[in-house]
Design an enzyme around this catalytic site. Structure first.
Site, short mmCIF file in Angstrom:
data_model
loop_
_atom_site.label_atom_id
_atom_site.label_comp_id
_atom_site.label_asym_id
_atom_site.label_seq_id
_atom_site.Cartn_x
_atom_site.Cartn_y
_atom_site.Cartn_z
N HIS A 75 0.60 -1.30 0.06
CA HIS A 75 -0.04 -0.04 0.09
C HIS A 75 0.88 1.26 -0.05
CE1 HIS A 75 -3.89 -2.19 1.58
NE2 HIS A 75 -3.31 -2.55 0.62
N GLU A 77 0.90 3.77 2.02
CA GLU A 77 1.36 4.25 3.28
C GLU A 77 2.64 3.28 3.50
OE1 GLU A 77 -3.29 4.05 3.62
OE2 GLU A 77 -1.61 3.21 2.29
N CYS A 103 -6.18 1.13 5.66
CA CYS A 103 -6.74 -0.15 5.97
C CYS A 103 -6.35 -0.27 7.35
CB CYS A 103 -6.48 -1.26 4.94
SG CYS A 103 -4.78 -1.59 5.14
N CYS A 106 -2.54 -1.20 7.68
CA CYS A 106 -1.67 -0.05 7.56
C CYS A 106 -1.90 1.21 8.73
CB CYS A 106 -1.85 0.82 6.07
SG CYS A 106 -1.36 0.02 4.86
#
Length: 158
Positions: A75, A77, A103, A106
């Site tokens: 992801h 992040e 999410c 994360c």
């Protein structure tokens, strides 16, 4: 002349970074900052040296994992945090700007890295058809304000 706020500049950068993503399903960008300085940037995609989804699977994207998520990609992040850590940056007290709310996995990484605030443009829950933004709920519950970014109308005046 009106100057853009740093918040707007950083969110605009996250939006531009999302366009670098090789993901066929969703393009997400992230910017980590501290004291009006950029610490790290990231966008979603597979780890360097693996397959770019838009090259290998241009119509369908990469294979899905058991939960229906991408089996290859990190992801945005995660990429921003990993790059910062790899280069010795201290994330304690940083602010994260991301185009999609984090999410839950994360969010746990963001919290553990010491990020103090998160701004996001769109809801991960809405994107995935989930009842709530678990990552946002987690961060807010444990003292990391995570809120939807609202552009300041003065950023767009002439």
């Amino acid at each position: 002349m009106t100057k853009l706020s740093f918040d707007t500049i950083f969110m605009n950068l996250a939006t531009d970074l999302a366009k670098r993503s090789h993901c066929v399903k969703a393009q997400v960008g992230a910017v980590l900052t501290k004291d009006t300085r950029i610490i790290s940037i990231g966008y979603n995609g597979p780890p360097a040296g693996t397959h770019n989804c838009d090259d290998e699977w241009p119509e369908t994207g990469c294979p899905r994992d058991a939960r229906g998520s991408c089996s290859l990609a990190l992801h945005a992040e995660e990429n921003a945090i990993l790059y910062a850590v790899k280069n010795g940056a201290n994330l304690q007290g940083a602010t994260l700007y991301t185009t999609l709310s984090p999410c839950l996995p994360c969010a746990r990484l963001i919290f553990s890295a010491g990020v103090k605030q998160v701004f996001f443009l769109r809801s991960y829950a809405e994107y995935k058809g989930l009842p709530s933004d678990e990552g946002v709920d987690f961060l807010n519950r444990f003292g990391v304000p995570a809120e939807k970014f609202l552009y300041d109308s003065t950023d767009f005046s002439e």
